[in-house]
Design a protein around this motif. Sequence first.
Motif, PDB file in Angstrom:
ATOM      1  N   ARG A  58       0.869  -1.094  -0.014  1.00  0.00           N
ATOM      2  CA  ARG A  58       0.113   0.047   0.093  1.00  0.00           C
ATOM      3  C   ARG A  58       0.800   1.340  -0.010  1.00  0.00           C
ATOM      4  O   ARG A  58       1.772   1.504   0.985  1.00  0.00           O
ATOM      5  CB  ARG A  58      -0.982  -0.024   1.363  1.00  0.00           C
ATOM      6  CG  ARG A  58      -1.876  -1.167   1.403  1.00  0.00           C
ATOM      7  CD  ARG A  58      -2.712  -0.977   2.419  1.00  0.00           C
ATOM      8  NE  ARG A  58      -3.600  -2.190   2.410  1.00  0.00           N
ATOM      9  CZ  ARG A  58      -3.734  -3.353   2.913  1.00  0.00           C
ATOM     10  NH1 ARG A  58      -2.698  -3.731   4.012  1.00  0.00           N
ATOM     11  NH2 ARG A  58      -4.533  -4.464   3.118  1.00  0.00           N
ATOM     12  N   MET A  60     -12.344 -12.689   8.727  1.00  0.00           N
ATOM     13  CA  MET A  60     -11.711 -11.306   8.064  1.00  0.00           C
ATOM     14  C   MET A  60     -12.924 -10.965   7.403  1.00  0.00           C
ATOM     15  O   MET A  60     -14.054 -11.640   7.039  1.00  0.00           O
ATOM     16  CB  MET A  60     -10.610 -11.597   7.319  1.00  0.00           C
ATOM     17  CG  MET A  60      -9.365 -11.517   8.024  1.00  0.00           C
ATOM     18  SD  MET A  60      -8.127 -11.243   6.728  1.00  0.00           S
ATOM     19  CE  MET A  60      -6.594 -10.876   8.030  1.00  0.00           C
ATOM     20  N   GLY A  61     -12.723  -9.834   6.728  1.00  0.00           N
ATOM     21  CA  GLY A  61     -13.809  -9.008   5.840  1.00  0.00           C
ATOM     22  C   GLY A  61     -13.594  -7.537   6.175  1.00  0.00           C
ATOM     23  O   GLY A  61     -14.688  -7.004   5.273  1.00  0.00           O
TER      24      GLY A  61
HETATM   25  O1  F6P Z   1      -8.835  -6.627   2.548  1.00  0.00           O
HETATM   26  C1  F6P Z   1      -8.099  -8.093   2.890  1.00  0.00           C
HETATM   27  C2  F6P Z   1      -8.035  -7.793   4.250  1.00  0.00           C
HETATM   28  O2  F6P Z   1      -7.422  -9.467   4.572  1.00  0.00           O
HETATM   29  C3  F6P Z   1      -9.054  -7.703   5.324  1.00  0.00           C
HETATM   30  O3  F6P Z   1     -10.052  -8.912   5.371  1.00  0.00           O
HETATM   31  C4  F6P Z   1      -8.599  -7.361   6.454  1.00  0.00           C
HETATM   32  O4  F6P Z   1      -9.249  -6.561   7.351  1.00  0.00           O
HETATM   33  C5  F6P Z   1      -7.129  -6.748   5.991  1.00  0.00           C
HETATM   34  O5  F6P Z   1      -7.046  -7.179   4.417  1.00  0.00           O
HETATM   35  C6  F6P Z   1      -6.064  -6.883   6.768  1.00  0.00           C
HETATM   36  O6  F6P Z   1      -4.919  -6.193   6.358  1.00  0.00           O
HETATM   37  P1  F6P Z   1      -3.440  -6.332   6.636  1.00  0.00           P
HETATM   38  O7  F6P Z   1      -2.747  -7.508   5.542  1.00  0.00           O
HETATM   39  O8  F6P Z   1      -2.837  -5.235   6.404  1.00  0.00           O
HETATM   40  O9  F6P Z   1      -3.306  -6.853   8.197  1.00  0.00           O
END
Ligand code: F6P
Length: 327
Positions: free
Chosen positions: A78, A175-176
């Motif tokens: 990101r 998750m979600g």
């Molecule tokens: O958007 C995908 C996701 O796995 C979500 O379900 C979750 O809230 C988030 O990304 C977790 O993000 P990271 O990989 O930055 O911990």
Amino acid sequence: MEKKSSVSRIGVLTSGGDAPGMNAAIRSVVRSALARGIEVVGIRRGYAGLISGDIFPMDGNSVSRIINRGGTILYTARSDQFRTEEGMQKAVATCKLLGLEGIVAIGGDGTFRGASALASYGVSVVGIPGTIDNDIVCTDYTIGFDTAANTAVECIDRLRDTMQSHERCAVVEVMGRHAGYLALQVGVAVGATAVLVPERPYSFESHVADKIRRARLSGKTNFIIVVAEGAASAVDVGEQIRQEMGLDPRVTILGHIQRGGAPTVKDRVMATRMGYEAVRLLAEGKTNRVVCAKGEQIINRDIMEGLAMEKTLNPEEFEVMTVMTGK
Ligand code: F6P
């Protein structure tokens, strides 16, 4: 044989959280482009790689044996820098320098906002929806959802075995992000005792305690409570069950395990179809488009119009879950 295009070189990147099936989409983009006589470069680490010029040429071989692999061979990130004017200018400069006439961006809605911004600087861009959350409003389906749901179901089936032996209650966090699509699908598929999703307000008494009570009265001695991460913390729900119901629940946060693993047939096929469509759009001179699923059909929409759409949890699926968990 595909029609030759006037576009000669495009780039492909993955951005945001990874999702199983992204590799299948990359493979499809590369193979679909080569079939039209278009060269492809891979851009590493999403928009960050476009800013720094971290790219490499891709051929048919570079995408061999990846259709079955989770994650993304292009890495993902990101990029805060991409949101600044300076970062955007650098990304545009990379496209000019390398003669990139189009970019396929695979990711979630943040990825598409970035793609649309890039399009406003004259770079042709097409997005492919890839996220396990299925929360992109303009498409019925996002790559990775089916695999993540199956992974969560497999994990909860295993939990069920030990919950059954010990006559326990499991509280499982799925998750979600802010959406409950994954939790609802998983909850229905595991035959959960209760499912909490962010789209529907819940009260502990009627949506958790009462469901457990009814299940117990019907003879059950083990319970599975599925909690979407956007609805509540499984730890908090577990604590409330302990304090208010006198049970000794076990809490499991499935977390990133849901993002890995070999993609299912559905994800491989959807990714392949979407990759093909993205290249077709770029080859035909289209830009600022996002590839979407409408039922079984693959369509495309304007990115910003697409992101302004609304999508709701399937009310019929929610109703079915409510009935299955004892109204
Ligand atoms: O958007 C995908 C996701 O796995 C979500 O379900 C979750 O809230 C988030 O990304 C977790 O993000 P990271 O990989 O930055 O911990």
